[in-house]
Design an enzyme around this catalytic site. Structure first.
Site, PDB file in Angstrom:
ATOM      1  N   GLY A  94       0.702  -1.089   0.131  1.00  0.00           N
ATOM      2  CA  GLY A  94      -0.050   0.078  -0.020  1.00  0.00           C
ATOM      3  C   GLY A  94       0.830   1.339   0.162  1.00  0.00           C
ATOM      4  CG  ASN A  95       1.664   2.876  -3.028  1.00  0.00           C
ATOM      5  OD1 ASN A  95       0.750   3.173  -3.955  1.00  0.00           O
ATOM      6  ND2 ASN A  95       2.242   1.549  -3.067  1.00  0.00           N
ATOM      7  CB  SER A 101       7.778  -0.002  -5.979  1.00  0.00           C
ATOM      8  OG  SER A 101       6.632  -0.494  -5.198  1.00  0.00           O
ATOM      9  CD  GLU A 102       2.288  -0.074  -8.049  1.00  0.00           C
ATOM     10  OE1 GLU A 102       2.537   0.848  -9.079  1.00  0.00           O
ATOM     11  OE2 GLU A 102       2.004  -1.027  -7.790  1.00  0.00           O
ATOM     12  CG  HIS A 128      -2.067   1.059  -4.724  1.00  0.00           C
ATOM     13  ND1 HIS A 128      -2.988   0.286  -5.046  1.00  0.00           N
ATOM     14  CD2 HIS A 128      -1.016   0.146  -4.465  1.00  0.00           C
ATOM     15  CE1 HIS A 128      -2.525  -1.053  -5.443  1.00  0.00           C
ATOM     16  NE2 HIS A 128      -1.261  -0.937  -5.068  1.00  0.00           N
ATOM     17  CG  HIS A 148      -1.987  -4.999  -8.042  1.00  0.00           C
ATOM     18  ND1 HIS A 148      -1.324  -3.908  -8.762  1.00  0.00           N
ATOM     19  CD2 HIS A 148      -1.535  -4.597  -6.762  1.00  0.00           C
ATOM     20  CE1 HIS A 148      -0.508  -3.200  -7.990  1.00  0.00           C
ATOM     21  NE2 HIS A 148      -0.685  -3.569  -6.809  1.00  0.00           N
TER      22      HIS A 148
HETATM   23 ZN   LIG Z   1       0.012  -2.562  -5.021  1.00  0.00          ZN
END
Ligand SMILES: [Zn+2]
Length: 186
Positions: free
Chosen positions: A26-27, A71-72, A91, A151
């Protein structure tokens, strides 16, 4: 709006303690100005995000300050680039909504919050890839929620609070639809 890095840190802790993410998944990000955003750091559980390790990044992806960006990062940047109204993105891989993402069942439109009218699905692309980011930016159009196949979930808000609320709401909706489906079968 009064939202700053401190609000982002609080939101990250809240999202973690609400069970919407686990481990370092998550981000969350927010727009700071026209040309920069703040995003939670890579590989750090949202429960351990601090004002120091949050990454401040330019719209071109360049890190300006803080930790290494999630990373996203591009998933967030590509959406900010095409949707000026979006000021924050969350996310998650919250379990019930992500179960829908892994199934062939579609999450139904749910009454309740603005922005729930359009729930689009995005085909699977490798997490963290530019392809995923571009596909999401293409699909988001007017809506605020995307189901990322195999995802997770992506929720956008006109502020941080809305992005987090949508992440909670989509999870609750998925849970209810899952339970209703079981009940209807018995
Ligand atoms: Zn993800």
């Amino acid at each position: 709006m009064g939202e700053n890095i401190k609000s982002l840190v609080k939101a990250a802790h809240y999202v973690y303690s609400s069970g919407l993410v686990s481990g370092s998944a998550g981000n969350i990000s927010m727009r700071l100005s026209k040309d920069k955003i703040a995003i939670t750091p890579k590989g750090v559980p949202l429960s351990l995000v601090t004002e120091e390790n949050v990454a401040i990044v330019g719209m071109d992806g360049r890190r300006l300050l803080g930790g290494e960006p999630s990373s996203e990062l591009y998933l967030h940047l590509e959406i900010y680039k095409i949707r000026e109204d979006i000021k924050s993105i969350a996310h998650t891989h919250s379990p019930y909504a992500t179960a829908f993402a892994f199934s062939d069942k579609r999450l139904k439109r749910v009454e309740g919050l603005n922005g729930m009218n359009d729930i689009d699905e995005v085909a699977y692309y490798k997490p963290g890839s530019l392809e995923l980011a571009r596909e999401c930016a293409k699909k988001i159009k007017k809506g605020k929620i995307l189901i990322l196949k195999n995802h997770g979930v992506l929720c956008c808000g006109s502020n941080l609070r809305e992005a987090v609320q949508l992440a909670e709401f989509i999870e609750e909706s998925a849970k209810i639809q899952f339970l209703a489906h079981i009940l209807n079968k018995s």
